[in-house]
Each structure stands twice: as C-alpha cells, then as structure tokens.
Design a protein around this motif. Sequence first.
Motif, short mmCIF file in Angstrom:
data_model
loop_
_atom_site.label_atom_id
_atom_site.label_comp_id
_atom_site.label_asym_id
_atom_site.label_seq_id
_atom_site.Cartn_x
_atom_site.Cartn_y
_atom_site.Cartn_z
N TRP A 150 -41.48 -1.92 22.88
CA TRP A 150 -41.26 -3.35 23.13
C TRP A 150 -40.56 -3.99 21.95
O TRP A 150 -39.62 -4.78 22.12
CB TRP A 150 -42.60 -4.04 23.38
CG TRP A 150 -42.46 -5.49 23.76
CD1 TRP A 150 -42.39 -6.00 25.02
CD2 TRP A 150 -42.36 -6.60 22.86
NE1 TRP A 150 -42.26 -7.36 24.96
CE2 TRP A 150 -42.24 -7.76 23.65
CE3 TRP A 150 -42.38 -6.74 21.47
CZ2 TRP A 150 -42.11 -9.03 23.09
CZ3 TRP A 150 -42.25 -8.00 20.91
CH2 TRP A 150 -42.12 -9.13 21.72
N ILE A 151 -40.98 -3.65 20.74
CA ILE A 151 -40.37 -4.21 19.52
C ILE A 151 -38.92 -3.78 19.42
O ILE A 151 -38.04 -4.58 19.06
CB ILE A 151 -41.17 -3.78 18.28
CG1 ILE A 151 -42.56 -4.44 18.30
CG2 ILE A 151 -40.43 -4.12 16.99
CD1 ILE A 151 -43.50 -3.94 17.24
N LYS A 152 -38.64 -2.52 19.74
CA LYS A 152 -37.26 -2.04 19.68
C LYS A 152 -36.38 -2.80 20.67
O LYS A 152 -35.27 -3.23 20.34
CB LYS A 152 -37.25 -0.53 19.99
CG LYS A 152 -35.99 0.19 19.54
CD LYS A 152 -34.95 0.22 20.61
CE LYS A 152 -33.72 1.01 20.16
NZ LYS A 152 -32.61 0.92 21.11
N ARG A 153 -36.86 -2.99 21.90
CA ARG A 153 -36.09 -3.71 22.90
C ARG A 153 -35.91 -5.18 22.52
O ARG A 153 -34.88 -5.77 22.81
CB ARG A 153 -36.77 -3.62 24.28
CG ARG A 153 -36.62 -2.28 24.97
CD ARG A 153 -36.97 -2.39 26.44
NE ARG A 153 -38.29 -2.94 26.64
CZ ARG A 153 -39.40 -2.21 26.75
NH1 ARG A 153 -39.32 -0.89 26.69
NH2 ARG A 153 -40.57 -2.78 26.93
N ARG A 154 -36.91 -5.76 21.87
CA ARG A 154 -36.87 -7.19 21.54
C ARG A 154 -35.92 -7.50 20.39
O ARG A 154 -35.20 -8.51 20.41
CB ARG A 154 -38.30 -7.66 21.19
CG ARG A 154 -38.40 -9.07 20.63
CD ARG A 154 -38.01 -10.11 21.67
NE ARG A 154 -38.18 -11.45 21.17
CZ ARG A 154 -37.30 -12.09 20.42
NH1 ARG A 154 -36.17 -11.50 20.08
NH2 ARG A 154 -37.53 -13.33 20.00
N TYR A 155 -35.90 -6.66 19.37
CA TYR A 155 -35.16 -6.99 18.15
C TYR A 155 -33.96 -6.09 17.85
O TYR A 155 -33.12 -6.46 17.03
CB TYR A 155 -36.10 -6.96 16.94
CG TYR A 155 -37.12 -8.07 16.96
CD1 TYR A 155 -36.76 -9.37 16.67
CD2 TYR A 155 -38.44 -7.82 17.29
CE1 TYR A 155 -37.68 -10.40 16.69
CE2 TYR A 155 -39.39 -8.83 17.30
CZ TYR A 155 -39.00 -10.12 17.01
OH TYR A 155 -39.93 -11.13 17.03
N PHE A 156 -33.88 -4.93 18.46
CA PHE A 156 -32.80 -4.00 18.13
C PHE A 156 -32.02 -3.65 19.40
O PHE A 156 -32.58 -3.57 20.49
CB PHE A 156 -33.35 -2.72 17.51
CG PHE A 156 -34.04 -2.94 16.19
CD1 PHE A 156 -33.33 -2.86 15.00
CD2 PHE A 156 -35.39 -3.25 16.15
CE1 PHE A 156 -33.97 -3.08 13.78
CE2 PHE A 156 -36.04 -3.48 14.94
CZ PHE A 156 -35.33 -3.39 13.76
#
Length: 199
Positions: free
Chosen positions: A33-39
């Motif tokens: 989720w963090i990868k999709r949100r910020y990267f």
Amino acid sequence: MVAAQIFNELDHHVWWLTWRWAVRQHPSKSKKWIKRRYFGKHNRFRDDHWVFGERVDDHARYLVKFSWTPIVRHQLVRPGASPDDSDLIEYWAKRRRKVTPPLDGYNLALLTKQDGCCPLCGEHLLTADQPPQSPNQWERWWLGVARRAIAADYLTHERHGTPDGKRTRMVHTSCYRSLRARNRRRLATFSPAEPSGLA
C-alpha cells in the motif's frame, strides 16, 4: 569514485529516508500500500517505478533523482584544430557524430527505433529553431534542443496497438492531443443518440 556510483548511493540514501518517513506516517498499512501511495513511474521519460511523488490533476510532482544528471565527459580538441580550417571538416564531423542527446537509454532507444521521427506526423521529434552556423556551435545546439524539447512538454509517450500487443512510442505532445481529439469526435459521431425522454 566515479560520479555515477556516487549518484546511485545518494539516490539509495534518499529512497531510504522517504521510505522510512512513509512507513512512520502509516504504521498500520502494508508495504504494498505504501509503495502504491508514494512511489510510481511519475516521470514518464524514465522507466523507473520507484520515483517518490504524487499525481495531482493529471500532473506528477516528484523528487528528481541524482542519477538522472547527465554525465558529460568532454573530449579535448586536437591542438591547433580550428573549426574554420577546411582541411579538418572530417575531424569536426567525426566529433559531432559522437555527441548523443541528453536522454536516458529507454527514450534514446525509442528515438533510434523511430529514426528520430514522430509516427503520427512524420516530422522530426527534435527540430532546430536555428541550426548551428559552425561546427563549434553544434554540440551546444544539440544538447539545448533536446533539453528544451523535454522541459517544454514537447514530447510524450503513446501506447498503441500492434499485432504483437501494446507498444510504446515517442510522439509530439501536440500530435497526441490531436489524435485524442479526433478519436473523441469519431466516438461521438458513431455513438447512439440518447433518448430525449419525450413521448
């Protein structure tokens, strides 16, 4: 230590700082989720899916990576070689052929595959406002043309269908917008009219 290695190490350090910040901001979220949100692939001219940033109104805002800095190694001019010397035309022509545009390998490969032309209009993708007047100006002109083209949103990528599936090609942004407008008009012409509701 070479510049490319230093740039890669700096990029890794910045990635670690941004990743650690994002994890602290969302302790209950998964890494995916963090990868999709910020990267993501926020820079369309780079085949890099780990660029830190976000999309706002179809525009991307992102951190520029150190490794994107073009490394230019200057080639020394032969002693006594003058651009005005008619006996050295071949020498200056050979130097000019060694100059490559400031594009990454992915976009340079697309440019080479298309013979430097836009497949939608057939014109050259990188055109000169004013061609160089002497061999001495050539290198500076070529680098300036390519940088202006990219900075001014002059080029873009288009996904088009082929018998082998979807392929990416480099086109003029203006040609791409015209193509999309024509497709929208064609769809509007062939779409069935909506019932007016009047009986």
